[in-house]
Structures are given as structure tokens and as C-alpha cells.
Write an enzyme that holds these catalytic residues in place. Sequence first.
Site, PDB file in Angstrom:
ATOM      1  CE  LYS A 273      -4.162  -1.755   2.938  1.00 35.17           C
ATOM      2  NZ  LYS A 273      -4.860  -1.705   1.850  1.00 35.17           N
ATOM      3  NE  ARG A 347     -11.217  -9.828  -2.234  1.00 37.11           N
ATOM      4  CZ  ARG A 347     -11.150  -8.230  -2.636  1.00 37.11           C
ATOM      5  NH1 ARG A 347     -11.388  -8.939  -4.215  1.00 37.11           N
ATOM      6  NH2 ARG A 347     -11.374  -7.747  -2.409  1.00 37.11           N
TER       7      ARG A 347
HETATM    8  N1  BES Z   1      -8.588  -3.316   4.871  1.00 38.64           N
HETATM    9  C1  BES Z   1      -8.448  -3.046   3.502  1.00 38.64           C
HETATM   10  C2  BES Z   1      -9.402  -1.912   2.688  1.00 38.64           C
HETATM   11  C3  BES Z   1      -9.674  -1.118   3.417  1.00 38.64           C
HETATM   12  C4  BES Z   1      -9.419  -0.055   3.065  1.00 38.64           C
HETATM   13  C5  BES Z   1      -9.615  -1.321   4.896  1.00 38.64           C
HETATM   14  C6  BES Z   1      -9.104   1.237   3.297  1.00 38.64           C
HETATM   15  C7  BES Z   1     -10.292  -0.164   5.298  1.00 38.64           C
HETATM   16  C8  BES Z   1      -9.686   1.095   4.667  1.00 38.64           C
HETATM   17  C9  BES Z   1      -8.177  -4.724   2.256  1.00 38.64           C
HETATM   18  O1  BES Z   1      -7.611  -5.607   2.852  1.00 38.64           O
HETATM   19  C10 BES Z   1      -7.657  -4.208   0.956  1.00 38.64           C
HETATM   20  O2  BES Z   1      -6.553  -3.506   0.871  1.00 38.64           O
HETATM   21  N2  BES Z   1      -8.767  -4.185  -0.252  1.00 38.64           N
HETATM   22  C11 BES Z   1      -8.368  -3.355  -2.117  1.00 38.64           C
HETATM   23  C12 BES Z   1      -8.705  -4.792  -2.762  1.00 38.64           C
HETATM   24  C13 BES Z   1      -7.891  -4.924  -4.261  1.00 38.64           C
HETATM   25  C14 BES Z   1      -6.480  -4.914  -4.040  1.00 38.64           C
HETATM   26  C15 BES Z   1      -9.280  -5.788  -4.875  1.00 38.64           C
HETATM   27  C16 BES Z   1      -8.251  -2.385  -1.647  1.00 38.64           C
HETATM   28  O3  BES Z   1     -10.404  -2.117  -1.144  1.00 38.64           O
HETATM   29  O4  BES Z   1      -8.442  -1.370  -2.359  1.00 38.64           O
HETATM   30 ZN    ZN Z   2      -5.444  -5.810   1.737  1.00 40.71          ZN
END
Ligand code: BES
Ligand code: ZN
Length: 495
Positions: A273, A347
Site C-alpha cells: 500500500k 477475502r
Molecule cells: N483492508 C483493506 C480495505 C480497507 C481499505 C479497509 C481502507 C479500510 C480502509 C483491504 O484488505 C484491501 O486492501 N482491499 C483492496 C482490495 C483490492 C486490492 C482488490 C482495496 O479495497 O483496495
Molecule cells: Zn488489503
Amino acid sequence: MEIDVVDISPAEVAADVLAFAVPEPVTLPAAGQELDRLVDGGIRHLIEDGELKGERGKVTLLHTRDQLKAHRVAAAGVGGDGDSDSLRTAAASIALRAGEVGGTTVAWILDENGLPPAEQVRAIVDGTALGPYDSGMWKTKDELQGRVERLVFCGPGAADAAAEARRANVIVAWTNRCRDLVNAPPNICTPSSLADFAEEIAGRFEHMTFSALDFDEISAAGMGALAAVSRGSENPARLIMLSYDAPDPTRGDLTLGLVGKAITFDSGGLSLKPADRMEEMKSDMGGGGAVLAAMGAIAELGLPVRVMAVVPSCENMPSGHSYRPGDIVTALNGKTIEVTNTDAEGRLILADALTHARRSGATHIIDLATLTGAMVIAMGDYYAGLFANDQAWAEEIRAAAETSGDHAWIWPLHETYRRFIDSSFADMKNSSEYRQGSPILAARFLQEFVGEGPWAHLDIAGTAYLERGREDYYGSAGATGYGVRLLAELARRLS
Ligand code: BES
Ligand code: ZN
Ligand code: ZN
């Protein structure tokens, strides 16, 4: 917080602050008129001078002399909506104001023309306990604001609502415990410390058992998705389980399965990230934290319902041991998953936990997960997204959500979305190259692992942790404990 319900006139109630609700535009309820007489028209003077307002969250204090046992009278603005959340916000403002003036006992006169008494006391307990919560528990300076130690109810219907007030008090205490877990830094809140928290809960209550699988057991059991996500971290994974076997469940045919995502830190893994706000990813265990705290609440309330919690917990970290984009993993139900983004890890760990919950006998499953950033964009900080394979189950959860104050909005989960996770190499992939409909794809992915029977998924990415305060009874940034009240209410409705 201690709860007292008294059957005496408000003039006789001893408290630092004696509160009553005032709507916008201002009209004095019967209780206010009675108090006004006792304080020689002091409340009317404030209204005439335009100092007393009914705006939601506005507090107007009036010192009493010897006319009342209470030291101060407070008009608590509830705005024009007259809903429970307005009352929660008013109660939070009263509690904060009481803290500022060093008061520890707050009394409320219920409103005879307002919501049903049970709803009023629930909202007031919620606001009083959740409003003054302080996320700064790790500061060494002792800046702790005063807390309300005793909450007293009086007035019309209060006596009949005593049990409801006590129930709500148990639930909000667990909600704040959940907030402590989610606010805790990721060097402290690890998979093993979450397991310790769960074990402690099981030790406190009858009919509760705890177990946890470690990394080797997770791998040996065939949970290839959870094992893969956890591999990059020095802090080993746990699959945490609690079961609450109420001796005489009202519905013998039902076992409620609570599943919660507990990534104690989500760096994204090799699909790293950006640095900006990455620290907030300590909150990626908000679903698991809510599930564990809700188990505590359900057991403490002794609800006659069988409940099982399955909380997969690990860190998502980049290292030489990390799982990679391109890896194919085999989940517990035998399905293969091509990893196309290591940041779509929630997931994956839920896939194995859902299969495990169903195989262990859960008849009705609900999972909570901070699953997608797109949910934050779509719904903001007030509603979670609710997805389900069964409309009646979705509606039951939605209704519990609304009553509890943890709001949820039903999203579609149409079969057509399946094509976004088709993979050329495996049964499915964990993320799509398109950014469209990301929360729905994530839910559709989970559906591959839920087996037969009702299942629902709550994407709580926007509601579990606030980037900034909401200006209601969640006035400051940080964890909300979203889900604890909802799950306790759902369990109550199933018992
Ligand atoms: N934990 C994150 C989602 C999240 C983002 C929660 C911001 C709270 C605040 C999750 O694991 C994630 O990174 N999801 C990605 C999925 C994508 C790579 C398909 C997302 O939503 O960007
Ligand atoms: Zn994630
Ligand atoms: Zn995550």
C-alpha cells in the site's frame, strides 16, 4: 457504569446533572415545565433570551440552588428528527459536559412524548458510554476526562425499561472493549494477543469454550488461503474460535456463526500500500474484534442462543516468505485461487474461516470485515454494506442493525458479478483488473466458500474506524466498535 432506575419525582433525584430532551424548534416537554416551576422560571428565561436551543447535541446548563436535589439541570437538544441516534448524540453531549464540570452522576428524565421508553434508555446508555470514550489511552499524560460513573433514569416508563438499560450497559461496555482492541497499535495487538483476549473471555463465562489453531495446524487442516496470507509475517497466524453453548437455546435448530476478519496489520504485502495513512491499517482486525467482543456480550447477557465465533487472524506483510501475485493457493473447501493482488487478503482468510464455520455446524452465518476501500468511498462512515445469499436473513440483519445504531444497507449480489473473478489458471482469482463494483466482487468471492444455508457479509471498512469524528456520539477519530451492538441485537432476536 452503574445504572439506576428510580421511581421518584425528578426533584428528588440526586445527580450532578439532571437532563431532559428538548427538540428543535424548542418546546418544553412536561418534565421541562415541571423543572421550570421548581427553578422559578429559570428555564423559560433561557428560552426567551435565545440561550436554550434544541439543536442536536446542544447542551444548556442551569445551576439549581436548593429547589432540587440535582446540582444542575441540563436541556439536551435532540434536533428535529426525534430518532434514536439524535438521542444518542444528546446523551453523549451531556456526558461530555458532565465530565467537563467534574460530574460523575447523570440523571435523565424520560420524555413521555418521545420514543418508546426502552428505545430511549438504550439510546441514552449508548451515548453516555460511547460519547466520552477516549482513543488516547496510550498517552502517558493523564488527560483522561471524567467519565459518567452512575446513570440514573426517572420519569414516565423508566421503571419498565430498567432491564433494557442494564442490557444496553453490558453491550456498550463490550463495544468500548472492542474499540480498545482496534485502537491498539499493531505491535501490541497481534494474532496471539487477540487469541489471549478470546481465551480470557471464555474463562470468564459459563458454557463458553475457546480454541485456536497455530500456523502448523492451519496448514495441516488444509487452510491454504489463510496460511498463504500469513506467511510473510514474523507474527504467526491464529485461527481463533469461541463457542457459546447456551444450555436451553430457544431455537434448537439454529447455531449462529460469527466470522470476523482480523488482519492485525495490512501493509498490502508485496502489493504494498502507499505510505499515506497506512497506520490506519491497524484497524483491519475490526471485524474480528467486534465478533470476539460480541461473544463476550452475548455470554454476559446469558442469551439462550447457540453461537460460534471463527476469527482468522494474521498480519499481511512483505518479506522473502510472502505469498506472491501469481501464486495459486488451495482453500479449505478444495477450490483453487489465483492471487492477483496480495492486498486483497481479507477475502482469502475469510474463505477458510467461512468454510470452517459451516463445517463446524453454523446454520446461519454472518461475517464482518473491513474488506474494501471502495466501501469507504461508497457509503462513508455511517452505513456498512450488507450482502447476503438469502433475502430473509439479510432483512433480519438489517432490522437488527437499525435498532442497534450500527446501520447497514443492503447491496446487490447478482450472479453476473462472478465473471469478474474468473481466472485463466485457477477456479477464481482474488481481485479483478477492473475497479468496478469492488465491494460486490469481494462479497461474490466470499460466497464461493459459504456452503449451504443463509450467509451474510458486512463490509465495515467505512464504519469500523473513523478517519475523523462524525460529529454525533462518535465525536472523535478512531475505532467505533461497529458490529458489537448489531451482533448482540441479532443474537437477542434469534433467542
Ligand atoms: N483492508 C483493506 C480495505 C480497507 C481499505 C479497509 C481502507 C479500510 C480502509 C483491504 O484488505 C484491501 O486492501 N482491499 C483492496 C482490495 C483490492 C486490492 C482488490 C482495496 O479495497 O483496495
Ligand atoms: Zn488489503
Ligand atoms: Zn485488509
